[in-house]
Write a protein that holds these residues in place. Sequence first.
Motif, mmCIF file in Angstrom:
data_model
loop_
_atom_site.group_PDB
_atom_site.id
_atom_site.type_symbol
_atom_site.label_atom_id
_atom_site.label_comp_id
_atom_site.label_asym_id
_atom_site.label_seq_id
_atom_site.Cartn_x
_atom_site.Cartn_y
_atom_site.Cartn_z
ATOM 1 N N ILE A 66 0.843 -1.204 0.000
ATOM 2 C CA ILE A 66 0.000 0.000 0.000
ATOM 3 C C ILE A 66 0.875 1.250 0.000
ATOM 4 C CG2 ILE A 66 -1.639 1.348 1.377
ATOM 5 C CD1 ILE A 66 -2.814 -1.418 2.290
ATOM 6 N N ALA A 67 1.904 1.265 0.860
ATOM 7 C CA ALA A 67 2.775 2.437 0.981
ATOM 8 C C ALA A 67 3.515 2.727 -0.321
ATOM 9 C CB ALA A 67 3.779 2.234 2.117
ATOM 10 N N ARG A 68 3.891 1.655 -1.036
ATOM 11 C CA ARG A 68 4.677 1.842 -2.268
ATOM 12 C C ARG A 68 3.823 1.889 -3.524
ATOM 13 N NH1 ARG A 68 9.679 -2.344 -1.202
ATOM 14 N NH2 ARG A 68 10.189 -1.642 0.883
ATOM 15 N N GLY A 69 2.527 1.609 -3.372
ATOM 16 C CA GLY A 69 1.633 1.627 -4.529
ATOM 17 C C GLY A 69 1.931 0.525 -5.527
ATOM 18 N N VAL A 70 2.307 -0.662 -5.009
ATOM 19 C CA VAL A 70 2.629 -1.797 -5.891
ATOM 20 C C VAL A 70 1.764 -2.995 -5.527
ATOM 21 C CG1 VAL A 70 5.010 -1.057 -6.275
ATOM 22 C CG2 VAL A 70 4.514 -2.610 -4.373
ATOM 23 N N ARG A 71 1.697 -3.961 -6.467
ATOM 24 C CA ARG A 71 0.942 -5.190 -6.214
ATOM 25 C C ARG A 71 1.853 -6.400 -6.185
ATOM 26 N NH1 ARG A 71 -2.819 -3.123 -10.302
ATOM 27 N NH2 ARG A 71 -4.496 -2.039 -9.234
ATOM 28 N N LEU A 72 3.169 -6.152 -6.249
ATOM 29 C CA LEU A 72 4.129 -7.247 -6.239
ATOM 30 C C LEU A 72 5.351 -6.851 -5.426
ATOM 31 C CD1 LEU A 72 5.355 -9.534 -9.025
ATOM 32 C CD2 LEU A 72 7.027 -8.035 -7.964
ATOM 33 N N LEU A 73 5.794 -7.758 -4.582
ATOM 34 C CA LEU A 73 7.046 -7.574 -3.841
ATOM 35 C C LEU A 73 7.975 -8.727 -4.182
ATOM 36 C CD1 LEU A 73 5.662 -6.658 -0.288
ATOM 37 C CD2 LEU A 73 6.645 -5.072 -1.956
ATOM 38 N N LEU A 74 9.218 -8.400 -4.389
ATOM 39 C CA LEU A 74 10.235 -9.428 -4.559
ATOM 40 C C LEU A 74 10.633 -9.890 -3.159
ATOM 41 C CD1 LEU A 74 11.870 -10.633 -6.923
ATOM 42 C CD2 LEU A 74 13.699 -9.075 -6.268
ATOM 43 N N VAL A 75 10.622 -11.193 -2.930
ATOM 44 C CA VAL A 75 11.006 -11.716 -1.614
ATOM 45 C C VAL A 75 12.492 -12.056 -1.669
ATOM 46 C CG1 VAL A 75 10.535 -13.438 0.164
ATOM 47 C CG2 VAL A 75 8.683 -12.662 -1.346
ATOM 48 N N VAL A 76 13.239 -11.514 -0.714
ATOM 49 C CA VAL A 76 14.695 -11.708 -0.695
ATOM 50 C C VAL A 76 15.112 -12.450 0.567
ATOM 51 C CG1 VAL A 76 15.223 -9.712 -2.150
ATOM 52 C CG2 VAL A 76 14.998 -9.402 0.327
ATOM 53 N N ASP A 77 16.312 -13.042 0.505
ATOM 54 C CA ASP A 77 16.833 -13.738 1.685
ATOM 55 C C ASP A 77 17.423 -12.728 2.663
ATOM 56 O OD1 ASP A 77 19.224 -12.967 0.555
ATOM 57 O OD2 ASP A 77 20.016 -14.991 0.281
ATOM 58 N N ASP A 78 17.945 -13.220 3.770
ATOM 59 C CA ASP A 78 18.453 -12.331 4.813
ATOM 60 C C ASP A 78 19.603 -11.451 4.333
ATOM 61 O OD1 ASP A 78 16.601 -13.174 6.664
ATOM 62 O OD2 ASP A 78 17.871 -14.776 7.448
ATOM 63 N N SER A 79 20.382 -11.938 3.364
ATOM 64 C CA SER A 79 21.512 -11.151 2.859
ATOM 65 C C SER A 79 21.057 -10.059 1.888
ATOM 66 C CB SER A 79 22.505 -12.064 2.125
ATOM 67 O OG SER A 79 21.951 -12.504 0.889
ATOM 68 N N ARG A 80 19.780 -10.153 1.440
ATOM 69 C CA ARG A 80 19.202 -9.241 0.445
ATOM 70 C C ARG A 80 19.960 -9.310 -0.881
ATOM 71 N NH1 ARG A 80 15.234 -6.648 2.832
ATOM 72 N NH2 ARG A 80 14.828 -5.265 1.082
ATOM 73 N N GLN A 81 20.640 -10.428 -1.116
ATOM 74 C CA GLN A 81 21.402 -10.610 -2.351
ATOM 75 C C GLN A 81 20.758 -11.649 -3.263
ATOM 76 O OE1 GLN A 81 24.319 -8.818 -3.145
ATOM 77 N NE2 GLN A 81 23.659 -7.660 -1.367
ATOM 78 N N GLN A 82 19.935 -12.524 -2.680
ATOM 79 C CA GLN A 82 19.340 -13.621 -3.446
ATOM 80 C C GLN A 82 17.822 -13.513 -3.456
ATOM 81 O OE1 GLN A 82 20.904 -16.330 -5.038
ATOM 82 N NE2 GLN A 82 22.842 -15.287 -4.681
ATOM 83 N N VAL A 83 17.232 -13.866 -4.598
ATOM 84 C CA VAL A 83 15.774 -13.899 -4.722
ATOM 85 C C VAL A 83 15.257 -15.183 -4.083
ATOM 86 C CG1 VAL A 83 13.846 -13.970 -6.351
ATOM 87 C CG2 VAL A 83 15.873 -12.591 -6.875
ATOM 88 N N ALA A 84 14.309 -15.054 -3.148
ATOM 89 C CA ALA A 84 13.713 -16.224 -2.503
ATOM 90 C C ALA A 84 12.351 -16.552 -3.112
ATOM 91 C CB ALA A 84 13.562 -15.972 -1.005
ATOM 92 N N GLY A 85 11.699 -15.538 -3.689
ATOM 93 C CA GLY A 85 10.389 -15.764 -4.285
ATOM 94 C C GLY A 85 9.706 -14.459 -4.652
#
Length: 200
Positions: A66-85
């Motif tokens: 809602i805050a970003r006005g998007v309908r999709l979020l990229l899910v990242v791992d704890d390192s924020r370097q890899q795509v998790a989903g």
Amino acid sequence: MNDATGHKPLPKTSIATSGCHLPGAFNPPPVHIDSPAVQVMTDLAQVPVASINASATLDDANRSMIARGVRLLLVVDDSRQQVAGLLTSVDVLGEKPVLAAQRHQVKRHELHVADVMVSVEKMDALNIEDVKKARVGHIVASLKADGRAHAIVVGLDADGKQALMGIFSASQIARQLGVQIHTHEMARTFAEIEAVIAGV
């Protein structure tokens, strides 16, 4: 006058009396069905993708969308370097959370992004080399065939590793085609896109 870092402040400029317009990234150009596909792709080298950690709660994810006005979020791992989903608004607001809460025997507000996201192992992607040769119509056909509102684009980075290059969104394509967008009713949005293509 210098500040503590030894740098001078930049000079100021006035805002034009005719008004200051938003750049193209905020107001993407209109397209037609035979326009190059890259014209409707969010290029992640130019626009940072909205992301969230897999351990965040679904309520956090909903607030973030809602805050970003998007309908999709990229899910990242704890390192924020890899795509998790990937996590879409349908994943957050549809029946998935109800089923996940029943499966895990928890309340909905106790669910995390990892419980309902589409994991990277189940994600299909488009290749950037194919996208560069494609037209908007090819992307619409691909989204419709998959029954999805989004598609991700991957390619090789400078080190030869697979990297996320871009994202296609049916709602952005519809906007750029001048089609009415029906939130959470992608079938209707696709029907209207097809009507535009057919010249109806």
